[in-house]
Design a protein around this motif. Structure first.
Motif, PDB file in Angstrom:
ATOM      1  N   TYR A  66       0.831  -1.209   0.000  1.00 42.57           N
ATOM      2  CA  TYR A  66       0.000   0.000   0.000  1.00 42.57           C
ATOM      3  C   TYR A  66       0.868   1.263   0.000  1.00 42.57           C
ATOM      4  O   TYR A  66       0.562   2.252  -0.664  1.00 42.57           O
ATOM      5  CB  TYR A  66      -0.941  -0.004   1.212  1.00 42.57           C
ATOM      6  CG  TYR A  66      -1.818   1.214   1.278  1.00 42.57           C
ATOM      7  CD1 TYR A  66      -2.995   1.282   0.530  1.00 42.57           C
ATOM      8  CD2 TYR A  66      -1.473   2.302   2.071  1.00 42.57           C
ATOM      9  CE1 TYR A  66      -3.802   2.414   0.581  1.00 42.57           C
ATOM     10  CE2 TYR A  66      -2.273   3.438   2.121  1.00 42.57           C
ATOM     11  CZ  TYR A  66      -3.433   3.483   1.378  1.00 42.57           C
ATOM     12  OH  TYR A  66      -4.224   4.608   1.420  1.00 42.57           O
ATOM     13  N   PHE A  67       1.963   1.220   0.749  1.00 39.06           N
ATOM     14  CA  PHE A  67       2.870   2.367   0.843  1.00 39.06           C
ATOM     15  C   PHE A  67       4.006   2.302  -0.182  1.00 39.06           C
ATOM     16  O   PHE A  67       5.044   2.940  -0.001  1.00 39.06           O
ATOM     17  CB  PHE A  67       3.434   2.482   2.263  1.00 39.06           C
ATOM     18  CG  PHE A  67       2.420   2.975   3.258  1.00 39.06           C
ATOM     19  CD1 PHE A  67       1.989   4.289   3.245  1.00 39.06           C
ATOM     20  CD2 PHE A  67       1.887   2.116   4.204  1.00 39.06           C
ATOM     21  CE1 PHE A  67       1.048   4.741   4.152  1.00 39.06           C
ATOM     22  CE2 PHE A  67       0.945   2.555   5.126  1.00 39.06           C
ATOM     23  CZ  PHE A  67       0.521   3.879   5.096  1.00 39.06           C
ATOM     24  N   ASP A  68       3.791   1.531  -1.253  1.00 38.82           N
ATOM     25  CA  ASP A  68       4.769   1.409  -2.338  1.00 38.82           C
ATOM     26  C   ASP A  68       6.137   0.958  -1.846  1.00 38.82           C
ATOM     27  O   ASP A  68       7.175   1.464  -2.283  1.00 38.82           O
ATOM     28  CB  ASP A  68       4.891   2.726  -3.119  1.00 38.82           C
ATOM     29  CG  ASP A  68       3.597   3.113  -3.802  1.00 38.82           C
ATOM     30  OD1 ASP A  68       2.913   2.204  -4.323  1.00 38.82           O
ATOM     31  OD2 ASP A  68       3.258   4.311  -3.821  1.00 38.82           O
ATOM     32  N   GLY A  69       6.141  -0.019  -0.958  1.00 41.27           N
ATOM     33  CA  GLY A  69       7.383  -0.524  -0.389  1.00 41.27           C
ATOM     34  C   GLY A  69       8.131  -1.513  -1.269  1.00 41.27           C
ATOM     35  O   GLY A  69       9.202  -1.972  -0.883  1.00 41.27           O
ATOM     36  N   PHE A  70       7.563  -1.835  -2.415  1.00 41.61           N
ATOM     37  CA  PHE A  70       8.210  -2.776  -3.329  1.00 41.61           C
ATOM     38  C   PHE A  70       8.484  -2.085  -4.659  1.00 41.61           C
ATOM     39  O   PHE A  70       7.706  -1.248  -5.102  1.00 41.61           O
ATOM     40  CB  PHE A  70       7.331  -4.010  -3.557  1.00 41.61           C
ATOM     41  CG  PHE A  70       7.006  -4.751  -2.295  1.00 41.61           C
ATOM     42  CD1 PHE A  70       7.966  -5.508  -1.650  1.00 41.61           C
ATOM     43  CD2 PHE A  70       5.730  -4.690  -1.736  1.00 41.61           C
ATOM     44  CE1 PHE A  70       7.672  -6.189  -0.478  1.00 41.61           C
ATOM     45  CE2 PHE A  70       5.424  -5.363  -0.571  1.00 41.61           C
ATOM     46  CZ  PHE A  70       6.402  -6.110   0.070  1.00 41.61           C
ATOM     47  N   GLU A  71       9.593  -2.480  -5.281  1.00 45.61           N
ATOM     48  CA  GLU A  71       9.932  -1.904  -6.576  1.00 45.61           C
ATOM     49  C   GLU A  71       8.949  -2.339  -7.656  1.00 45.61           C
ATOM     50  O   GLU A  71       8.586  -1.563  -8.535  1.00 45.61           O
ATOM     51  CB  GLU A  71      11.353  -2.312  -6.977  1.00 45.61           C
ATOM     52  CG  GLU A  71      12.417  -1.683  -6.106  1.00 45.61           C
ATOM     53  CD  GLU A  71      13.819  -2.127  -6.495  1.00 45.61           C
ATOM     54  OE1 GLU A  71      14.006  -2.624  -7.626  1.00 45.61           O
ATOM     55  OE2 GLU A  71      14.706  -1.984  -5.653  1.00 45.61           O
ATOM     56  N   ASP A  72       8.541  -3.611  -7.602  1.00 45.47           N
ATOM     57  CA  ASP A  72       7.608  -4.155  -8.577  1.00 45.47           C
ATOM     58  C   ASP A  72       7.034  -5.461  -8.017  1.00 45.47           C
ATOM     59  O   ASP A  72       7.325  -5.847  -6.881  1.00 45.47           O
ATOM     60  CB  ASP A  72       8.292  -4.388  -9.933  1.00 45.47           C
ATOM     61  CG  ASP A  72       9.573  -5.222  -9.828  1.00 45.47           C
ATOM     62  OD1 ASP A  72       9.687  -6.051  -8.899  1.00 45.47           O
ATOM     63  OD2 ASP A  72      10.456  -5.028 -10.672  1.00 45.47           O
ATOM     64  N   GLU A  73       6.210  -6.143  -8.807  1.00 44.51           N
ATOM     65  CA  GLU A  73       5.570  -7.380  -8.360  1.00 44.51           C
ATOM     66  C   GLU A  73       6.592  -8.481  -8.055  1.00 44.51           C
ATOM     67  O   GLU A  73       6.418  -9.263  -7.118  1.00 44.51           O
ATOM     68  CB  GLU A  73       4.571  -7.858  -9.422  1.00 44.51           C
ATOM     69  CG  GLU A  73       3.599  -8.881  -8.914  1.00 44.51           C
ATOM     70  CD  GLU A  73       2.632  -8.364  -7.857  1.00 44.51           C
ATOM     71  OE1 GLU A  73       2.132  -9.193  -7.082  1.00 44.51           O
ATOM     72  OE2 GLU A  73       2.380  -7.144  -7.785  1.00 44.51           O
ATOM     73  N   GLU A  74       7.665  -8.530  -8.812  1.00 43.71           N
ATOM     74  CA  GLU A  74       8.714  -9.518  -8.570  1.00 43.71           C
ATOM     75  C   GLU A  74       9.377  -9.278  -7.213  1.00 43.71           C
ATOM     76  O   GLU A  74       9.639 -10.229  -6.457  1.00 43.71           O
ATOM     77  CB  GLU A  74       9.774  -9.471  -9.681  1.00 43.71           C
ATOM     78  CG  GLU A  74      10.864 -10.507  -9.505  1.00 43.71           C
ATOM     79  CD  GLU A  74      11.922 -10.459 -10.607  1.00 43.71           C
ATOM     80  OE1 GLU A  74      12.853 -11.277 -10.535  1.00 43.71           O
ATOM     81  OE2 GLU A  74      11.829  -9.601 -11.506  1.00 43.71           O
ATOM     82  N   ASP A  75       9.645  -8.020  -6.908  1.00 41.95           N
ATOM     83  CA  ASP A  75      10.227  -7.669  -5.611  1.00 41.95           C
ATOM     84  C   ASP A  75       9.296  -8.105  -4.479  1.00 41.95           C
ATOM     85  O   ASP A  75       9.727  -8.672  -3.476  1.00 41.95           O
ATOM     86  CB  ASP A  75      10.491  -6.159  -5.564  1.00 41.95           C
ATOM     87  CG  ASP A  75      11.205  -5.711  -4.299  1.00 41.95           C
ATOM     88  OD1 ASP A  75      12.045  -6.477  -3.783  1.00 41.95           O
ATOM     89  OD2 ASP A  75      10.931  -4.577  -3.845  1.00 41.95           O
ATOM     90  N   LYS A  76       8.007  -7.853  -4.661  1.00 42.55           N
ATOM     91  CA  LYS A  76       7.007  -8.252  -3.659  1.00 42.55           C
ATOM     92  C   LYS A  76       7.002  -9.772  -3.487  1.00 42.55           C
ATOM     93  O   LYS A  76       7.023 -10.273  -2.364  1.00 42.55           O
ATOM     94  CB  LYS A  76       5.622  -7.760  -4.086  1.00 42.55           C
ATOM     95  CG  LYS A  76       4.503  -8.133  -3.134  1.00 42.55           C
ATOM     96  CD  LYS A  76       3.176  -7.589  -3.632  1.00 42.55           C
ATOM     97  CE  LYS A  76       2.017  -8.024  -2.761  1.00 42.55           C
ATOM     98  NZ  LYS A  76       0.731  -7.489  -3.243  1.00 42.55           N
ATOM     99  N   ASN A  77       6.993 -10.501  -4.593  1.00 43.39           N
ATOM    100  CA  ASN A  77       6.974 -11.967  -4.522  1.00 43.39           C
ATOM    101  C   ASN A  77       8.244 -12.528  -3.889  1.00 43.39           C
ATOM    102  O   ASN A  77       8.184 -13.502  -3.125  1.00 43.39           O
ATOM    103  CB  ASN A  77       6.760 -12.557  -5.914  1.00 43.39           C
ATOM    104  CG  ASN A  77       5.352 -12.318  -6.414  1.00 43.39           C
ATOM    105  OD1 ASN A  77       4.414 -12.201  -5.637  1.00 43.39           O
ATOM    106  ND2 ASN A  77       5.203 -12.238  -7.722  1.00 43.39           N
ATOM    107  N   ASN A  78       9.389 -11.925  -4.177  1.00 48.68           N
ATOM    108  CA  ASN A  78      10.640 -12.365  -3.545  1.00 48.68           C
ATOM    109  C   ASN A  78      10.609 -12.121  -2.040  1.00 48.68           C
ATOM    110  O   ASN A  78      11.076 -12.954  -1.261  1.00 48.68           O
ATOM    111  CB  ASN A  78      11.838 -11.656  -4.176  1.00 48.68           C
ATOM    112  CG  ASN A  78      12.151 -12.174  -5.560  1.00 48.68           C
ATOM    113  OD1 ASN A  78      11.820 -13.309  -5.891  1.00 48.68           O
ATOM    114  ND2 ASN A  78      12.779 -11.342  -6.377  1.00 48.68           N
ATOM    115  N   PHE A  79      10.073 -10.993  -1.637  1.00 43.25           N
ATOM    116  CA  PHE A  79       9.943 -10.683  -0.210  1.00 43.25           C
ATOM    117  C   PHE A  79       9.061 -11.730   0.474  1.00 43.25           C
ATOM    118  O   PHE A  79       9.379 -12.218   1.558  1.00 43.25           O
ATOM    119  CB  PHE A  79       9.368  -9.280  -0.025  1.00 43.25           C
ATOM    120  CG  PHE A  79       9.211  -8.883   1.409  1.00 43.25           C
ATOM    121  CD1 PHE A  79      10.295  -8.405   2.136  1.00 43.25           C
ATOM    122  CD2 PHE A  79       7.976  -8.981   2.047  1.00 43.25           C
ATOM    123  CE1 PHE A  79      10.151  -8.032   3.468  1.00 43.25           C
ATOM    124  CE2 PHE A  79       7.829  -8.616   3.377  1.00 43.25           C
ATOM    125  CZ  PHE A  79       8.920  -8.140   4.086  1.00 43.25           C
TER     126      PHE A  79
END
Length: 97
Positions: free
Chosen positions: A77-90
């Motif tokens: 929500y707070f744009d803490g990820f660079e992109d969807e891949e970054d989110k999935n890796n996290f």
């Protein structure tokens, strides 16, 4: 705005959940709840979704066991990820997948 486990009860009491989809660990409001909290069911049940985490507009809610998913949605929500891949890796790292 966010709440996890039984915390969405306070959002419901404030009317925040009236126009958004949400989830909570309080699946059913039982007679025990009525006795303990001295109130009828405060939740707008027509908006309730059984899911680990629900994000609707600016409201994020989660089941109590979904604390990692809840944190991920807040970060997203707070744009803490660079992109969807970054989110999935996290997610993979935090869940040990």
């Amino acid at each position: 705005m966010g709440a996890i486990c039984a915390g969405p009860r306070f959002l419901a009491k404030a009317g925040v959940l009236n126009d958004v989809k949400y989830t909570t660990s309080i699946i059913n409001w039982t007679e025990t709840h009525v006795q303990n909290f001295k109130e009828e069911d405060p939740f707008p049940r027509q908006n309730f979704i059984v899911d680990r985490v629900v994000r609707d507009k600016n409201v994020i809610t989660a089941q109590g066991y979904a604390f990692i998913d809840f944190a991920v949605e807040i970060l997203d929500y707070f744009d803490g990820f660079e992109d969807e891949e970054d989110k999935n890796n996290f997610i993979k790292i935090t869940k040990g997948i």
